[in-house]
Scaffold this motif. Sequence first.
Motif, short mmCIF file in Angstrom:
data_model
loop_
_atom_site.label_atom_id
_atom_site.label_comp_id
_atom_site.label_asym_id
_atom_site.label_seq_id
_atom_site.Cartn_x
_atom_site.Cartn_y
_atom_site.Cartn_z
N GLU A 496 0.84 -1.20 0.00
CA GLU A 496 0.00 0.00 0.00
C GLU A 496 0.87 1.25 0.00
O GLU A 496 0.54 2.25 -0.67
CB GLU A 496 -0.92 -0.02 1.24
CG GLU A 496 -2.06 0.98 1.19
CD GLU A 496 -3.08 0.65 0.11
OE1 GLU A 496 -3.70 1.60 -0.41
OE2 GLU A 496 -3.25 -0.54 -0.22
N ARG A 497 1.99 1.21 0.73
CA ARG A 497 2.88 2.37 0.74
C ARG A 497 3.57 2.55 -0.60
O ARG A 497 3.84 3.69 -1.03
CB ARG A 497 3.91 2.23 1.86
CG ARG A 497 4.69 3.50 2.14
CD ARG A 497 5.46 3.42 3.43
NE ARG A 497 6.59 2.51 3.34
CZ ARG A 497 7.44 2.29 4.34
NH1 ARG A 497 7.26 2.92 5.51
NH2 ARG A 497 8.44 1.44 4.21
N TYR A 498 3.87 1.44 -1.27
CA TYR A 498 4.48 1.56 -2.60
C TYR A 498 3.53 2.24 -3.58
O TYR A 498 3.95 3.07 -4.41
CB TYR A 498 4.86 0.17 -3.13
CG TYR A 498 5.07 0.16 -4.62
CD1 TYR A 498 6.23 0.68 -5.18
CD2 TYR A 498 4.08 -0.34 -5.48
CE1 TYR A 498 6.42 0.69 -6.56
CE2 TYR A 498 4.27 -0.33 -6.85
CZ TYR A 498 5.44 0.18 -7.39
OH TYR A 498 5.60 0.20 -8.74
N LYS A 499 2.25 1.93 -3.50
CA LYS A 499 1.29 2.53 -4.42
C LYS A 499 1.18 4.04 -4.23
O LYS A 499 0.77 4.75 -5.14
CB LYS A 499 -0.08 1.87 -4.25
CG LYS A 499 -0.12 0.44 -4.71
CD LYS A 499 -1.52 -0.11 -4.83
CE LYS A 499 -2.19 -0.24 -3.49
NZ LYS A 499 -3.52 -0.87 -3.58
N ARG A 500 1.58 4.53 -3.07
CA ARG A 500 1.52 5.97 -2.81
C ARG A 500 2.86 6.66 -3.04
O ARG A 500 2.91 7.79 -3.50
CB ARG A 500 1.03 6.22 -1.39
CG ARG A 500 -0.47 6.04 -1.26
CD ARG A 500 -0.90 5.82 0.18
NE ARG A 500 -2.35 5.84 0.29
CZ ARG A 500 -3.15 4.85 -0.09
NH1 ARG A 500 -2.63 3.77 -0.62
NH2 ARG A 500 -4.46 4.94 0.04
N THR A 501 3.96 6.01 -2.69
CA THR A 501 5.27 6.64 -2.79
C THR A 501 6.07 6.18 -4.00
O THR A 501 7.06 6.82 -4.35
CB THR A 501 6.07 6.35 -1.52
OG1 THR A 501 6.29 4.94 -1.40
CG2 THR A 501 5.33 6.84 -0.29
N ALA A 503 8.12 3.78 -4.20
CA ALA A 503 9.47 3.37 -3.79
C ALA A 503 9.63 1.88 -4.11
O ALA A 503 8.91 1.04 -3.56
CB ALA A 503 9.69 3.63 -2.30
N MET A 504 10.59 1.56 -4.96
CA MET A 504 10.77 0.18 -5.39
C MET A 504 11.16 -0.73 -4.22
O MET A 504 10.86 -1.91 -4.22
CB MET A 504 11.83 0.10 -6.48
CG MET A 504 11.37 0.63 -7.81
SD MET A 504 9.91 -0.26 -8.44
CE MET A 504 10.53 -1.93 -8.47
#
Length: 803
Positions: A496-501, A503-504
């Motif tokens: 979920e954090r990847y979808k916002r930031t 960050a790979m």
Amino acid sequence: MKLKCMAYPLAKPGTIRIGDIGVFTANGTFMKHFNICEPSEMPPYFIPMSSPLRPEDVSTFHDFDQHTYLTTEAISHREEFSSGNIGARFTTSAAEGAILALPTGAFRTELRELSKFRDFVAANTENWTRYWRGMMLEEPELRLITGQLSAQYWGIATFSGNTDRNLTLTFNQTGVETSSRYTWTAPSSVKTSVFGKIRFSRPPDTVAVMAYTISPRDGVVTTAGKLAGKSPADGEMPCREVGPSPHHICDSMNDRLLKMTKGKIAVSHDRDWVAVLTESDKALPNEAELIKRIFAANELCHEEGVTFLRWKPKRTEAATPADLLKDIDKLRDTLDEVGESDLAKRADILHSITENILTYLRISKNRDPRDSNFLLSIAVGNVTEEVKIMNDLRQQRASTMHLFASTMWARFMTGGDVRFMDQAVSYFQKALSIDNRHEASMFELATALWMRFTRYNQLQDLNEVVMLYRALLFNRSPNNPNVVEWLNGIGLALWERYKRTKAMSDMDHAISYLRRASVSYPAPCDPFTLSNLGNILMAKARAFKDTSESDEAIACYRKALNNVTPLHPNRSAFLSNLGDALCYRYERRFVIADLNEAIRCYERAIELPAPHHRDRVASLKLCADKLHLRWNRTADVEDLEMAVKHYQEAKRHAHPQHPKYASVAEALILAQRDLENCMRHRSDYASPPPSSQPSPVLEHSPVPMLRPTSWSTTPPHPVAATTPYRTMPKYRIVSRSHTMKPYSRPRRDSSASESESGTVHGFHHHRPKSPAPKSPLSNFNRTSQHHPKRHHTMPGMPTGLPL
């Protein structure tokens, strides 16, 4: 060190691969004989594996973070940071010990299905005997590597016979990229080794392994380990003699297995002893205790001459709601007897009553809000009194704060009041301030923050969820049954954090945690976690146009389907996920077997009863789309007929306001048109009979170009005989020919001849047609080559990621 690595550590790390066969030597290294995944390395008389080892059969994940130091009992350490240097200082007074430094962390690689290698051992039962005789080994046990812990850089320190009461060692790391950037500072009595050279193409070293131990029955090899006067047979491997190997717990297990059965070969695995470790084991138990636990937790199996152990699932009897109500009544009677005489005991009884009430509300099927509110009011009163008693006694317990927070959380889940959610978060944090390793508080606080994140979409809550799950995993006890749930939680939070930031690192770590959960043992991985891993892998595959990720996702979906019952409520979603992944791989590789399996998945989802599929209209359309696609590839009319049937059923189930109604109707028209064109070219095709109903007649048609139906012979006014006069015609409404949409109209070359065939991908133009082709289908096949096929857009991720 075995307890910390959860594997068999090596004193001298080296390059090892999964599938290697060899022995452990006395100096702590692994001596490889051959690899069962490479037929060219095996002796010629060995039977290869039934299917080769594929990349999706192996799971690789990040197991230890940077600057990790694994130590034995009674060794303390603290990290040191100075100008340009990073290291750790170790102190101990123990007589013996070991330290494993992992400055850049470590990755663990494990075989997903161990039975794949065990089947290879069973298929070569007689060949193992021949191999042992040819090698003339002093020890009959062979190790088959199924997992490994690998590190790019490492440092090892061991000592024994220590008499120094304050032995100090230092592991230093400099910031300079040289071969000596990792060094040990230790007395001469300590044996140290380190690897810090820069790697280019050399694979990482293996510092610990998980392996099968293969042992023959007594009498296959003589007691000395050699056959007197026996030389290797023709075609056998050359003889090599090694020193005596160190004793392994699996050797004792195999000896006992051979005594209990008549099998030709005994096979045991390192996970057999890892699975019986408990939270109270601060050090590795002695061999007798481990053997006792292992045989109590496993059942004896004998297949094809091979004897091995299989884990027995533990049956736990959970308390029923009726039992909980009885316990609550008994505790209330005891509370009345205690009164105010013993405040500490009264607090404990109140604590137990509140816990039983919360458990009853969680497992009871009674959803009457009046009963829930009544029980919650009792729980709130009890826990409030408990907090007051503990304050009077000037004692603080993390369990009390945790119970108060759990009660507030139950009130929020029952009534939906956001104030109770904020109070629950606050008291969970108070419990952790008292005991920062309180496991229940960390997990339930992570759950509450995740709920608050989904409501308010604050990234700070999501970051705290990730930190809590990482703390839980770092402080976990061996074989904790909640580890799979924690790994699933942190994987979803990082995704979920990847979808916002974007960050790979978050995406990679999310996949790593879920992969780690997928190989959990002895607690099996649940199908939802496997499906979540497959969903994230497919999202990565679609984003980076990679098919290797889709291979692993397909393996996860298949495993999830094998772990659910035929009428599982989420079976339809799992089938659709697998079908979508197979269709994606078909679009990348054009292997018809993937498309066939995808269609079977969609058909199995359609066959489920109505309550067990997520959306029948979507399932029918997916299946029909793929049948239509396969018809374009194979020209099988049965696929097209079945596609039309599914489209018609989907249209019947979908109302005009359904989001897929328009796409279903359009796809049905296209499929019916293609079916009509196919049938028209058949030799037994008969045109439909004319309609018996007369066409509608309109006196004044708004279409001026339509041909009149009749002409009058008597003019309304006298005119010259040479002037053909007619009355006002009556126009008949006729059906319009099929027309193409502007965006799908095929382009025609300006130099094309007017005598070219008028049929283009199923459309008929009103122009003179050329003579019919020789073959009934040749015209269709020829014209379809000049125009691109209709590509249907793949749907999005079929199911959400359940927490």
